[in-house]
Design a protein around this motif. Structure first.
Motif, PDB file in Angstrom:
ATOM      1  N   MET A   1       2.680   7.602   3.884  1.00 34.11           N
ATOM      2  CA  MET A   1       3.313   6.781   3.056  1.00 34.11           C
ATOM      3  C   MET A   1       4.659   5.960   3.513  1.00 34.11           C
TER       4      MET A   1
ATOM      5  N   GLU B   1       0.078  13.131   4.726  1.00 29.49           N
ATOM      6  CA  GLU B   1      -0.080  12.193   3.711  1.00 29.49           C
ATOM      7  C   GLU B   1       1.289  11.450   3.414  1.00 29.49           C
TER       8      GLU B   1
ATOM      9  N   ASP C   1       1.714   7.103  -6.541  1.00 27.07           N
ATOM     10  CA  ASP C   1       0.468   8.016  -6.698  1.00 27.07           C
ATOM     11  C   ASP C   1       0.902   9.355  -6.475  1.00 27.07           C
ATOM     12  N   PHE C   2       2.004   9.391  -5.796  1.00 25.87           N
ATOM     13  CA  PHE C   2       2.199  11.035  -5.320  1.00 25.87           C
ATOM     14  C   PHE C   2       3.186  11.429  -6.435  1.00 25.87           C
TER      15      PHE C   2
ATOM     16  N   SER D   1       2.384   1.746  -3.407  1.00 27.14           N
ATOM     17  CA  SER D   1       1.443   2.108  -4.322  1.00 27.14           C
ATOM     18  C   SER D   1       1.037   3.724  -4.019  1.00 27.14           C
ATOM     19  N   LEU D   2       0.890   4.349  -2.831  1.00 23.57           N
ATOM     20  CA  LEU D   2       0.851   5.703  -2.513  1.00 23.57           C
ATOM     21  C   LEU D   2       2.085   6.639  -2.933  1.00 23.57           C
ATOM     22  N   ASP D   3       3.255   5.980  -3.093  1.00 21.32           N
ATOM     23  CA  ASP D   3       4.309   6.620  -3.345  1.00 21.32           C
ATOM     24  C   ASP D   3       4.439   6.703  -5.066  1.00 21.32           C
TER      25      ASP D   3
ATOM     26  N   GLU E   1       0.873  -1.239   0.056  1.00 16.21           N
ATOM     27  CA  GLU E   1      -0.001  -0.060   0.215  1.00 16.21           C
ATOM     28  C   GLU E   1       0.995   1.362   0.153  1.00 16.21           C
TER      29      GLU E   1
END
Length: 349
Positions: free
Chosen positions: A193, A189, A178-179, A174-176, A171
């Motif tokens: 991450m 946020e 997206d960033f 995935s956030l990284d 997860e």
């Protein structure tokens, strides 16, 4: 008062002692077998080296909980809090195997050429073999964790922590990703991450021995929190090092996070202070970025206090993590866990 230099020397010696033991255990837990190419690829990064910080945290926490002299017990027959025995080394190898699995997949996603001074697995072998090697390490970590010999309920709890940790790492990754497409990431946020991508494996490393040794929930939670705090501090310090340490010492281009437009706590804070981060360096031709451009960018980030902000946040997290260790007996191993926390934000200078 212990100086940072003396603390770093002591920590590196302690880590080195445990690293040697972990290195000896890795071939026992993950032997080369058929199909040989798969297992050679799986072992490739593990055999290439690494500090083994996470296994060191796990073994040192086990020592602190059992209140034994550091390195004075055989980790394969380590005392629990109720007089039983567990294989703490199997747990330590398990978390290092998870770390290696994440590195292989990270290098594939980033298409990196090198890791630990050697070609990345997908470069040394091939993409298909590298993917399979990472997947093999992921599943092997659970098999190895089952070899601790802990009471069944504790073994199940340990497996649950390991599984949840792997999910959170994915997860966080995935956030990284997206960033990379956003310029409105908040500090909160970003901290979320790096907690998931980086810190949760430190948290698992600190909490797993408490679970396996039969500690109470308060102790387990406190140690998990210690790992989260120092893990986040570790990543934030990496952000600082990327801008403040010369390229030749870093082993890569200074300011590479800026050049590659990666989100860090520093850039997130700078944007909140009105800095146009994307204009700090010319990213059209990354190979043409000069040291002078990086110097100017760092000067601007220093002017608005973003580098200092990140360094202060890392120190706050380390201090918070060290305070959580009060659940442990006052012994040499607990002091080492405090020194490891300090080392994570003092290394590299």
């Amino acid at each position: 008062m212990t100086t940072p230099e003396a603390r770093e020397e002591a920590v590196l010696e302690a880590v080195g002692q445990r690293r040697e033991l972990v290195n000896e255990a890795i071939p026992e837990e993950l032997p080369i077998q058929r199909p040989e190419r798969l297992y050679e690829a799986s072992r490739y990064l593990l055999d290439a080296g690494g500090k083994r910080l996470r296994p060191t945290v796990l073994l040192t926490t086990a020592e602190a909980l059992a209140d034994v002299e550091p390195l004075s017990r055989e980790y394969r027959e380590f005392p629990t809090l109720d007089g039983d025995r567990i294989d703490a080394m199997a747990a330590a190898v398990s978390v290092e195997v998870i770390q290696s699995f994440t590195l292989i997949h990270d290098d594939i996603m980033d298409d990196d050429d090198l890791r630990r001074g050697v070609p990345a697995v997908h470069r040394e072998y091939d993409l298909e073999t590298a993917i399979l090697a990472g997947d093999t390490l992921y599943s092997k970590a659970f098999e190895i964790m089952l070899e601790t010999g802990a009471e069944p309920d504790r073994a199940v709890d340990a497996l649950e922590v390991l599984a949840t940790t792997c999910t959170k790492i994915c997860e966080g990754q995935s956030l990284d990703v997206d960033f990379e497409q956003r310029t409105d990431v908040t500090p909160e946020e970003y901290l979320e991450m790096i907690e998931q991508k980086t810190a949760v494996l430190y948290a698992a490393s600190a909490a797993l021995p408490a679970i396996l040794q039969g500690a109470d929930e308060e102790t387990i939670d406190a140690l998990y929190g210690y790992g989260l705090d120092i893990g986040r501090a570790f990543q934030i310090h990496d952000d600082v090092l990327d801008l403040t340490v010369p390229s030749e010492k870093l082993g890569k281009q200074r300011g590479s996070d800026l050049v590659e437009e990666k989100q860090t706590l520093i850039t997130v804070h700078a944007r909140e202070r009105g800095v146009d981060v994307e204009e700090l360096v010319d990213t059209e031709d990354v190979d043409a970025v000069t040291e002078a451009e990086i110097d100017d960018a760092v000067g601007e980030l220093e002017r608005v206090g973003s580098i200092e902000y990140a360094a202060d946040r890392a120190r706050e997290l380390v201090d918070q993590g060290k305070n959580r260790l009060e659940v442990l007996p006052d012994n040499e191993a607990r002091e080492l866990l405090c020194d490891i926390a300090d080392y994570l934000i003092e290394r590299g200078y």
